[in-house]
Design a protein around this motif. Sequence first.
Motif, PDB file in Angstrom:
ATOM      1  N   GLY A 216       1.168  -7.562  -9.795  1.00 33.27           N
ATOM      2  CA  GLY A 216       2.242  -8.414  -9.248  1.00 33.27           C
ATOM      3  C   GLY A 216       3.146  -7.582  -8.350  1.00 33.27           C
ATOM      4  N   ASP A 217       4.461  -7.708  -8.583  1.00 39.04           N
ATOM      5  CA  ASP A 217       5.428  -6.944  -7.780  1.00 39.04           C
ATOM      6  C   ASP A 217       5.920  -5.700  -8.511  1.00 39.04           C
ATOM      7  OD1 ASP A 217       5.319  -8.672  -5.660  1.00 39.04           O
ATOM      8  OD2 ASP A 217       6.839 -10.020  -6.499  1.00 39.04           O
ATOM      9  N   LEU A 218       5.262  -5.354  -9.621  1.00 40.18           N
ATOM     10  CA  LEU A 218       5.725  -4.179 -10.378  1.00 40.18           C
ATOM     11  C   LEU A 218       5.465  -2.930  -9.554  1.00 40.18           C
ATOM     12  CD1 LEU A 218       4.437  -5.108 -13.939  1.00 40.18           C
ATOM     13  CD2 LEU A 218       6.798  -5.086 -13.152  1.00 40.18           C
ATOM     14  N   GLU A 219       6.567  -2.275  -9.160  1.00 43.90           N
ATOM     15  CA  GLU A 219       6.444  -1.183  -8.184  1.00 43.90           C
ATOM     16  C   GLU A 219       5.980   0.137  -8.796  1.00 43.90           C
ATOM     17  OE1 GLU A 219      11.220  -0.358  -8.458  1.00 43.90           O
ATOM     18  OE2 GLU A 219      10.407  -1.897  -7.157  1.00 43.90           O
ATOM     19  N   ASP A 220       5.917   0.247 -10.146  1.00 44.82           N
ATOM     20  CA  ASP A 220       5.537   1.524 -10.769  1.00 44.82           C
ATOM     21  C   ASP A 220       4.204   1.424 -11.503  1.00 44.82           C
ATOM     22  OD1 ASP A 220       6.325  -0.124 -12.831  1.00 44.82           O
ATOM     23  OD2 ASP A 220       7.130   1.517 -14.041  1.00 44.82           O
ATOM     24  N   GLY A 269       4.542   4.092 -14.743  1.00 46.49           N
ATOM     25  CA  GLY A 269       5.397   5.236 -14.423  1.00 46.49           C
ATOM     26  C   GLY A 269       5.050   5.860 -13.084  1.00 46.49           C
ATOM     27  N   LEU A 270       4.501   5.056 -12.158  1.00 52.43           N
ATOM     28  CA  LEU A 270       4.113   5.577 -10.842  1.00 52.43           C
ATOM     29  C   LEU A 270       5.283   5.492  -9.863  1.00 52.43           C
ATOM     30  CD1 LEU A 270       0.631   3.805 -10.593  1.00 52.43           C
ATOM     31  CD2 LEU A 270       1.146   6.049 -11.534  1.00 52.43           C
ATOM     32  N   ARG A 271       5.121   6.172  -8.711  1.00 53.68           N
ATOM     33  CA  ARG A 271       6.172   6.125  -7.680  1.00 53.68           C
ATOM     34  C   ARG A 271       5.996   4.876  -6.830  1.00 53.68           C
ATOM     35  NH1 ARG A 271       5.560  12.219  -5.948  1.00 53.68           N
ATOM     36  NH2 ARG A 271       4.852  11.327  -3.986  1.00 53.68           N
ATOM     37  N   PRO A 272       7.083   4.155  -6.523  1.00 56.78           N
ATOM     38  CA  PRO A 272       6.972   2.967  -5.673  1.00 56.78           C
ATOM     39  C   PRO A 272       6.526   3.347  -4.256  1.00 56.78           C
ATOM     40  CG  PRO A 272       9.116   3.068  -6.770  1.00 56.78           C
ATOM     41  CD  PRO A 272       8.454   4.385  -6.987  1.00 56.78           C
ATOM     42  N   GLY A 273       5.848   2.417  -3.586  1.00 57.59           N
ATOM     43  CA  GLY A 273       5.474   2.605  -2.180  1.00 57.59           C
ATOM     44  C   GLY A 273       4.637   3.845  -1.946  1.00 57.59           C
ATOM     45  N   ALA A 305      -5.300   2.802  -3.786  1.00 55.12           N
ATOM     46  CA  ALA A 305      -4.420   1.617  -3.729  1.00 55.12           C
ATOM     47  C   ALA A 305      -2.987   2.121  -3.692  1.00 55.12           C
ATOM     48  CB  ALA A 305      -4.636   0.721  -4.941  1.00 55.12           C
ATOM     49  N   SER A 306      -2.075   1.262  -3.184  1.00 62.03           N
ATOM     50  CA  SER A 306      -0.668   1.693  -3.120  1.00 62.03           C
ATOM     51  C   SER A 306       0.187   0.805  -3.997  1.00 62.03           C
ATOM     52  CB  SER A 306      -0.163   1.652  -1.667  1.00 62.03           C
ATOM     53  OG  SER A 306      -0.156   0.325  -1.211  1.00 62.03           O
ATOM     54  N   THR A 307       1.220   1.391  -4.569  1.00 63.09           N
ATOM     55  CA  THR A 307       2.194   0.615  -5.347  1.00 63.09           C
ATOM     56  C   THR A 307       3.120  -0.112  -4.369  1.00 63.09           C
ATOM     57  OG1 THR A 307       3.484   2.650  -5.431  1.00 63.09           O
ATOM     58  CG2 THR A 307       2.236   2.086  -7.402  1.00 63.09           C
ATOM     59  N   PRO A 308       3.713  -1.279  -4.777  1.00 63.87           N
ATOM     60  CA  PRO A 308       4.648  -1.987  -3.879  1.00 63.87           C
ATOM     61  C   PRO A 308       5.867  -1.126  -3.586  1.00 63.87           C
ATOM     62  CG  PRO A 308       4.016  -3.368  -5.744  1.00 63.87           C
ATOM     63  CD  PRO A 308       3.527  -1.994  -6.042  1.00 63.87           C
ATOM     64  N   ARG A 309       6.473  -1.361  -2.408  1.00 65.13           N
ATOM     65  CA  ARG A 309       7.700  -0.633  -2.059  1.00 65.13           C
ATOM     66  C   ARG A 309       8.843  -1.123  -2.929  1.00 65.13           C
ATOM     67  NH1 ARG A 309       7.824   2.575   1.700  1.00 65.13           N
ATOM     68  NH2 ARG A 309       6.047   2.808   3.069  1.00 65.13           N
TER      69      ARG A 309
END
Length: 371
Positions: A216-220, A269-273, A305-309
Amino acid sequence: PLSVSPAAAPAVISPQDPTLLIGSSLVATCTVSPDFPLKAEDLYWTLNGRRLPAASYSTLGPSTLSVALARLNGSRQQSGDNLVCHSRDGGILAGSCLYVGLPPEKPVNITCWSKNMKDLTCKWAPGTEGETFLHTNYTLKYKLRWYGRDNTCQEYHTAGPYSCHIPKDLALFTPYEIWVEASNRLGVAVSDVVMLDILDVVTTDPPSDVHVSRVGDLEDQLSVRWSSPPALKDFLFQAKYQIQYRVEDSSEWKVVDDVGNQTSCRLAGLRPGTVYFVQVRCNPFGIYGSKKAGIWSDWSNPTAASTPRSERGAGGCDPKGGEQNTTLRRELKQFFGWVKKHAYGCSNLGIKLYDQWRVWLQKSHKTRNQV
């Protein structure tokens, strides 16, 4: 003029092509054929192209010259060192190869693995020293433990210099005896016998169809899904999986160990964007009830893949306005930052400049997405 039959050799070296232990001494003689009008004083010796000193020569007869070599080192090439007898004008009269080295050592550390239960590959180490200075031949042999005959592996160097691959015709549920024989001109050495059952050394292809997607929109967070190894799907086995992931601009992998036998996992626990590379590997164990731990597969090809900003501001005391309000404030903040860099003074501040900024913003977003 001298008439010589084509078969007559100009000279003979004795001993011819000897094999010697490192540290040995050798006296070699060169005797010129009576058909050639050469005397002992017309001769000289070279070893690997270098002229040997006259002090090491002895005249043993009118047409025989010897050379003494002491404390020989290991041969420089496995095809032997070249000891050559020459005439005064540099012509070659006779040659001999010296094989100087050590007998082989007992091969050690035999380890084997079977890819999807269809084959067997084994590798070993050539002993503590390894270097014999002589061409040493390694033969992997195997047989079924109680009633088999000896078989010899044919496909060498498949997994490195000391390895062999048996491609087919292997039995399950029966232990094999496996050993390696090493031989060279100075002797033979045989490894200890290793006993193994193919079911206990199975490894597999890496997991297939690895997919990494946003949650979804979970950035981490990122979700990882994969399929179990296709080659083992008809067999009774359990599997353990491991995941490793890294940030795009780093070479350091983080490993997730506790995935168990499920075929999906969520990284948190990932970095956003941020772009992440993810790999998965499999350990098939308990095949048909085997008690041994399996062998880890290779890692799957990296999937990105990238995490959301992050939509959050950079701290401060923003009042909790509506979402639209926050977006507008953020855009204005970016706009004024851009104006500082690109506009000189305030006279140009107007809607035209704002339009230019929007174009720049879209371009930079496009570039970032392509990257």
